[in-house]
Write a protein that holds these residues in place. Structure first.
Motif, mmCIF file in Angstrom:
data_model
loop_
_atom_site.group_PDB
_atom_site.id
_atom_site.type_symbol
_atom_site.label_atom_id
_atom_site.label_comp_id
_atom_site.label_asym_id
_atom_site.label_seq_id
_atom_site.Cartn_x
_atom_site.Cartn_y
_atom_site.Cartn_z
ATOM 1 N N THR A 80 49.120 41.372 35.193
ATOM 2 C CA THR A 80 48.082 41.141 34.183
ATOM 3 C C THR A 80 46.808 41.876 34.577
ATOM 4 O O THR A 80 46.190 41.538 35.592
ATOM 5 C CB THR A 80 47.794 39.632 34.050
ATOM 6 N N PRO A 81 46.406 42.864 33.785
ATOM 7 C CA PRO A 81 45.147 43.567 34.081
ATOM 8 C C PRO A 81 43.958 42.609 34.041
ATOM 9 O O PRO A 81 44.001 41.573 33.371
ATOM 10 C CB PRO A 81 45.038 44.602 32.953
ATOM 11 N N MET A 82 42.901 42.940 34.718
ATOM 12 C CA MET A 82 41.706 42.087 34.746
ATOM 13 C C MET A 82 40.883 42.204 33.467
ATOM 14 O O MET A 82 40.104 41.317 33.162
ATOM 15 C CB MET A 82 40.817 42.449 35.944
ATOM 16 N N ARG A 83 41.039 43.293 32.750
ATOM 17 C CA ARG A 83 40.277 43.487 31.505
ATOM 18 C C ARG A 83 41.048 44.432 30.597
ATOM 19 O O ARG A 83 42.088 44.946 30.967
ATOM 20 C CB ARG A 83 38.881 44.015 31.810
ATOM 21 N N GLY A 84 40.519 44.632 29.385
ATOM 22 C CA GLY A 84 41.162 45.543 28.442
ATOM 23 C C GLY A 84 41.667 44.851 27.197
ATOM 24 O O GLY A 84 41.959 45.497 26.196
ATOM 25 N N HIS A 85 41.778 43.533 27.233
ATOM 26 C CA HIS A 85 42.216 42.745 26.071
ATOM 27 C C HIS A 85 41.721 41.319 26.305
ATOM 28 O O HIS A 85 41.766 40.831 27.441
ATOM 29 C CB HIS A 85 43.742 42.760 25.958
ATOM 30 N N PRO A 86 41.260 40.645 25.255
ATOM 31 C CA PRO A 86 40.781 39.265 25.444
ATOM 32 C C PRO A 86 41.829 38.341 26.076
ATOM 33 O O PRO A 86 41.486 37.442 26.842
ATOM 34 C CB PRO A 86 40.430 38.792 24.031
ATOM 35 N N VAL A 87 43.096 38.582 25.788
ATOM 36 C CA VAL A 87 44.147 37.740 26.351
ATOM 37 C C VAL A 87 44.221 37.903 27.865
ATOM 38 O O VAL A 87 44.412 36.922 28.588
ATOM 39 C CB VAL A 87 45.509 38.033 25.691
ATOM 40 N N PHE A 88 44.046 39.121 28.375
ATOM 41 C CA PHE A 88 44.108 39.334 29.818
ATOM 42 C C PHE A 88 43.001 38.544 30.523
ATOM 43 O O PHE A 88 43.231 37.911 31.555
ATOM 44 C CB PHE A 88 43.979 40.818 30.178
ATOM 45 N N VAL A 89 41.802 38.596 29.970
ATOM 46 C CA VAL A 89 40.676 37.852 30.548
ATOM 47 C C VAL A 89 40.981 36.360 30.504
ATOM 48 O O VAL A 89 40.790 35.638 31.486
ATOM 49 C CB VAL A 89 39.370 38.177 29.791
ATOM 50 N N ALA A 90 41.495 35.893 29.366
ATOM 51 C CA ALA A 90 41.829 34.472 29.212
ATOM 52 C C ALA A 90 42.919 34.048 30.192
ATOM 53 O O ALA A 90 42.884 32.936 30.729
ATOM 54 C CB ALA A 90 42.263 34.193 27.779
ATOM 55 N N GLN A 91 43.885 34.921 30.434
ATOM 56 C CA GLN A 91 44.958 34.582 31.366
ATOM 57 C C GLN A 91 44.411 34.348 32.774
ATOM 58 O O GLN A 91 44.823 33.408 33.451
ATOM 59 C CB GLN A 91 46.024 35.676 31.390
ATOM 60 N N HIS A 92 43.486 35.195 33.208
ATOM 61 C CA HIS A 92 42.907 34.989 34.532
ATOM 62 C C HIS A 92 42.029 33.748 34.560
ATOM 63 O O HIS A 92 42.044 32.995 35.536
ATOM 64 C CB HIS A 92 42.133 36.230 34.980
ATOM 65 N N ALA A 93 41.275 33.519 33.498
ATOM 66 C CA ALA A 93 40.397 32.349 33.438
ATOM 67 C C ALA A 93 41.182 31.046 33.442
ATOM 68 O O ALA A 93 40.713 30.028 33.953
ATOM 69 C CB ALA A 93 39.521 32.425 32.193
ATOM 70 N N THR A 94 42.385 31.066 32.879
ATOM 71 C CA THR A 94 43.178 29.844 32.741
ATOM 72 C C THR A 94 44.335 29.763 33.734
ATOM 73 O O THR A 94 45.152 28.847 33.639
ATOM 74 C CB THR A 94 43.746 29.730 31.317
ATOM 75 N N ALA A 95 44.411 30.687 34.658
ATOM 76 C CA ALA A 95 45.475 30.700 35.665
ATOM 77 C C ALA A 95 46.856 30.777 35.026
ATOM 78 O O ALA A 95 47.805 30.138 35.461
ATOM 79 C CB ALA A 95 45.373 29.487 36.594
ATOM 80 N N THR A 96 46.953 31.591 33.971
ATOM 81 C CA THR A 96 48.247 31.857 33.336
ATOM 82 C C THR A 96 48.590 33.336 33.474
ATOM 83 O O THR A 96 49.297 33.894 32.650
ATOM 84 C CB THR A 96 48.234 31.448 31.846
ATOM 85 N N CYS A 97 48.104 33.954 34.534
ATOM 86 C CA CYS A 97 48.241 35.392 34.731
ATOM 87 C C CYS A 97 49.514 35.789 35.460
ATOM 88 O O CYS A 97 49.983 36.915 35.306
ATOM 89 C CB CYS A 97 47.021 35.922 35.475
ATOM 90 N N CYS A 98 50.072 34.903 36.267
ATOM 91 C CA CYS A 98 51.299 35.219 37.007
ATOM 92 C C CYS A 98 52.062 33.931 37.284
ATOM 93 O O CYS A 98 51.537 32.840 37.083
ATOM 94 C CB CYS A 98 50.983 35.952 38.308
ATOM 95 N N ARG A 99 53.281 34.068 37.760
ATOM 96 C CA ARG A 99 54.107 32.890 37.996
ATOM 97 C C ARG A 99 53.563 32.038 39.143
ATOM 98 O O ARG A 99 53.683 30.813 39.135
ATOM 99 C CB ARG A 99 55.553 33.306 38.261
#
Length: 157
Positions: free
Chosen positions: A88-107
């Motif tokens: 999951t990239p750190m930026r480039g799409h609102p979903v990527f940012v949200a994934q890192h903020a919500t700890a849904t970025c990796c298994r």
């Protein structure tokens, strides 16, 4: 659990392993999850930048959540995702940012923060849960942007 781990590896499990195993799968209360995330210095630093906010406004939340569902299905749902921990990239799409903020970025983060174990594919309910968490974070960002509960800077002088 501890006895099984010790028999399997020959070593006692770590305290972290026991904490992760003790977490319930998919927290029942979104408020409790967001309170926990807010206590993490790393997670709470994420905000949508102006470009991501514009993207969200122009496409709409429904379209962005459709992107989220695609990203989750392709990048997180497999039992062993390609480049897990770095997919999951750190930026480039609102979903990527949200994934890192919500700890849904990796298994690993899904296991640590959400109690969804590693090593098996995500069910459709778990995928929907992940997209729902991302959607809640994006809605909170919209409320903050629109004059909601943005943290205020203290007085400088």
């Amino acid at each position: 659990m501890a006895e099984q781990e010790e028999r399997r590896t020959g070593a006692a499990p770590s305290k972290r392993d026991e904490r992760v195993a003790a977490r319930p799968a998919m927290p029942a209360s979104p408020d409790a999850l967001f309170e926990r995330l807010a206590r993490s210095a790393f997670r709470r630093r994420f905000r949508l930048n102006a470009r991501d906010q514009q993207y969200l406004r122009s496409r709409g939340l429904d379209a962005v959540l459709a992107h989220a569902a695609e990203f989750v299905a392709r990048r997180l749902a497999p039992a062993v995702p390609h480049n897990d921990g770095k997919q999951t990239p750190m930026r480039g799409h609102p979903v990527f940012v949200a994934q890192h903020a919500t700890a849904t970025c990796c298994r690993g983060c899904l296991a640590k923060w959400h109690g969804i174990e590693v090593g098996r594919g995500l069910s459709s309910a778990e995928q929907a849960y992940v997209v729902g968490v991302i959607g809640q974070w994006l809605r909170r960002q919209e409320r903050t942007r629109d004059g909601g509960q943005a943290p205020r800077q203290g007085r400088l002088f």
